[in-house]
Scaffold this active site. Structure first.
Site, PDB file in Angstrom:
ATOM      1  N   SER A  65       8.211  97.165  58.688  1.00  0.00           N
ATOM      2  CA  SER A  65       7.509  96.503  57.575  1.00  0.00           C
ATOM      3  C   SER A  65       7.746  94.997  57.482  1.00  0.00           C
ATOM      4  O   SER A  65       7.022  94.315  56.760  1.00  0.00           O
ATOM      5  CB  SER A  65       7.919  97.138  56.247  1.00  0.00           C
ATOM      6  OG  SER A  65       7.169  98.312  56.046  1.00  0.00           O
ATOM      7  N   LYS A  68       4.800  92.904  58.117  1.00  0.00           N
ATOM      8  CA  LYS A  68       3.722  92.764  57.121  1.00  0.00           C
ATOM      9  C   LYS A  68       3.622  91.340  56.580  1.00  0.00           C
ATOM     10  O   LYS A  68       2.548  90.884  56.200  1.00  0.00           O
ATOM     11  CB  LYS A  68       3.946  93.744  55.962  1.00  0.00           C
ATOM     12  CG  LYS A  68       3.822  95.219  56.360  1.00  0.00           C
ATOM     13  CD  LYS A  68       4.282  96.121  55.229  1.00  0.00           C
ATOM     14  CE  LYS A  68       4.154  97.596  55.577  1.00  0.00           C
ATOM     15  NZ  LYS A  68       4.782  98.470  54.567  1.00  0.00           N
ATOM     16  N   TYR A 193      -1.808  98.314  64.038  1.00  0.00           N
ATOM     17  CA  TYR A 193      -0.731  98.393  63.046  1.00  0.00           C
ATOM     18  C   TYR A 193       0.569  98.923  63.660  1.00  0.00           C
ATOM     19  O   TYR A 193       1.655  98.383  63.417  1.00  0.00           O
ATOM     20  CB  TYR A 193      -1.171  99.282  61.881  1.00  0.00           C
ATOM     21  CG  TYR A 193      -0.096  99.488  60.830  1.00  0.00           C
ATOM     22  CD1 TYR A 193       0.186  98.485  59.893  1.00  0.00           C
ATOM     23  CD2 TYR A 193       0.640 100.668  60.772  1.00  0.00           C
ATOM     24  CE1 TYR A 193       1.184  98.674  58.930  1.00  0.00           C
ATOM     25  CE2 TYR A 193       1.629 100.861  59.812  1.00  0.00           C
ATOM     26  CZ  TYR A 193       1.890  99.862  58.893  1.00  0.00           C
ATOM     27  OH  TYR A 193       2.874 100.045  57.944  1.00  0.00           O
ATOM     28  N   TYR A 245      10.330  96.714  48.738  1.00  0.00           N
ATOM     29  CA  TYR A 245       9.624  97.878  48.189  1.00  0.00           C
ATOM     30  C   TYR A 245       9.920  97.994  46.687  1.00  0.00           C
ATOM     31  O   TYR A 245      10.026  96.981  45.999  1.00  0.00           O
ATOM     32  CB  TYR A 245      10.009  99.179  48.909  1.00  0.00           C
ATOM     33  CG  TYR A 245      10.126  99.090  50.396  1.00  0.00           C
ATOM     34  CD1 TYR A 245       9.076  98.636  51.171  1.00  0.00           C
ATOM     35  CD2 TYR A 245      11.294  99.474  51.044  1.00  0.00           C
ATOM     36  CE1 TYR A 245       9.184  98.592  52.552  1.00  0.00           C
ATOM     37  CE2 TYR A 245      11.401  99.418  52.434  1.00  0.00           C
ATOM     38  CZ  TYR A 245      10.347  98.974  53.166  1.00  0.00           C
ATOM     39  OH  TYR A 245      10.452  98.918  54.529  1.00  0.00           O
ATOM     40  N   VAL A 263      11.864  99.785  57.899  1.00  0.00           N
ATOM     41  CA  VAL A 263      12.591 101.048  58.052  1.00  0.00           C
ATOM     42  C   VAL A 263      13.436 101.146  59.336  1.00  0.00           C
ATOM     43  O   VAL A 263      14.168 102.115  59.518  1.00  0.00           O
ATOM     44  CB  VAL A 263      11.686 102.299  57.952  1.00  0.00           C
ATOM     45  CG1 VAL A 263      11.233 102.558  56.547  1.00  0.00           C
ATOM     46  CG2 VAL A 263      10.540 102.229  58.915  1.00  0.00           C
TER      47      VAL A 263
HETATM   48  N1  GLN Z   1       5.700 101.452  60.486  1.00  0.00           N
HETATM   49  C1  GLN Z   1       6.252 101.895  59.262  1.00  0.00           C
HETATM   50  C2  GLN Z   1       5.257 102.747  58.473  1.00  0.00           C
HETATM   51  O1  GLN Z   1       4.131 102.399  58.339  1.00  0.00           O
HETATM   52  C3  GLN Z   1       6.684 100.719  58.430  1.00  0.00           C
HETATM   53  C4  GLN Z   1       7.211 101.135  57.095  1.00  0.00           C
HETATM   54  C5  GLN Z   1       8.393 100.372  56.669  1.00  0.00           C
HETATM   55  O2  GLN Z   1       9.079  99.700  57.422  1.00  0.00           O
HETATM   56  N2  GLN Z   1       8.688 100.545  55.399  1.00  0.00           N
HETATM   57  O3  GLN Z   1       5.596 103.776  57.977  1.00  0.00           O
END
Ligand code: GLN
Length: 309
Positions: A65, A68, A193, A245, A263
């Protein structure tokens, strides 16, 4: 006050590592399940080019994430604020990053922000290009300019592992497509993605990106502007309000810096005007943030008065 020595930083790492036993490595993306929960590495990059690091600074970890924030900066540069924020909102959420719940409650449908999966998928779909390959290469070129590292690429293994198991992200995409927010083929969005999330780097590269954000979009080592000031500010604001988050509020109180987690256990931090920080600690708390990484940032924030508030 700044952290000057490896020994000093290592002490904080050792203290934070104790908390690994309370966390768990993400395994809903099978390839991430192989990580060692006891790993913890950190790098701090200062504007004068000095770097202090502790732990295995050569280990490459995927962004997940954290990517992003990078795709958002790119898309804002390509399309401008108006186009982007027509499709994705600016408000934090108390829901988990992969939740579908709020999408049903907004009319017209609009993901709350670009840091939750629904919003990030919309942002990725906005990256311009004639093919998924062209779009991921454009994103990679941007990451190379942010890190000053021409060798950055993505992990085929992690990308494939996520692509093959991304049932929830597929559902989010189909929901968004049904409501006309995503216009293209869902498999192509997921292709870009999952490769974006699988971009891998060391904590030093990560800290260098944090430094660019800390310096409002300029790489102080080359004096090159990588993104407009306004876009660096938008990204940092999202890092404060949504970067961790649904734990962003607590993090703002306990640490008080713009940060973005993933994550894989990564955290990118930008201490405004002072330095960039990159952390990898794969043991996650129940919200999906690195448990050792957050502990480490709490210790550093207290010691060096990092809070911007
Ligand atoms: N690639 C992961 C997902 O879409 C990224 C989520 C994350 O790092 N919180 O679930």
């Amino acid at each position: 006050m700044k952290c000057k020595s490896v020994e000093e930083l290592q002490q904080f790492v050792d203290e934070a590592k104790i908390y690994a036993k309370f966390g768990k490595v993400a395994d809903y993306i099978p390839a991430l399940g192989k990580a060692n929960p006891n790993d913890l590495s950190v790098a701090i990059y200062y504007p004068d080019g000095t770097v202090v690091y502790a732990g295995d600074s050569k280990r490459k970890v995927t962004l997940q994430s954290i990517s992003k924030i990078i795709s958002l900066a790119l898309v804002l540069m390509e399309r401008g604020e108006k186009d982007v924020f027509e499709k994705v909102g600016m408000e934090p959420t108390g829901d988990p990053f992969n939740s579908i719940a709020k999408l049903e409650e907004t009319a017209p449908v609009k993901p709350l922000n670009p840091m939750i999966n629904a919003g990030a998928l919309v942002v990725t779909h906005l990256i311009r290009g004639n093919s998924p390959e062209e779009r991921i290469h454009k994103l990679l070129a941007f990451v190379k300019s942010l890190t000053g590292n021409p060798n950055i690429t993505y992990s085929e293994e992690v990308a494939k592992s996520e692509f093959n198991t991304a049932y929830l992200n597929r559902s989010l995409c189909y929901f968004l497509k049904q409501h006309g927010i995503i216009a293209e083929n869902v498999e192509e969005v997921l292709d870009v993605y999952t490769k974006q999330c699988a971009i891998e780097m060391t904590c030093l590269d990560l800290a260098r990106i944090g430094l660019v954000f800390a310096m409002d979009g300029v790489d102080p080592l080359t004096s090159k502007r990588i993104m407009p000031l306004r876009i660096a500010r938008i990204c940092k604001t999202f890092m404060v309000t949504c970067g961790m988050y649904n734990a962003s509020g607590e993090f703002a109180i306990k640490v008080g810096i713009p940060a973005k987690s993933g994550v894989s256990g990564g955290i990118l931090g930008a201490v405004p005007g002072r330095f960039g920080i990159g952390i990898f600690g794969p043991a996650l708390d129940e919200k999906g943030n690195s448990i050792t990484g957050i502990k480490l940032l709490e210790l550093l924030s207290e010691k060096y008065s990092l809070s911007m508030f």
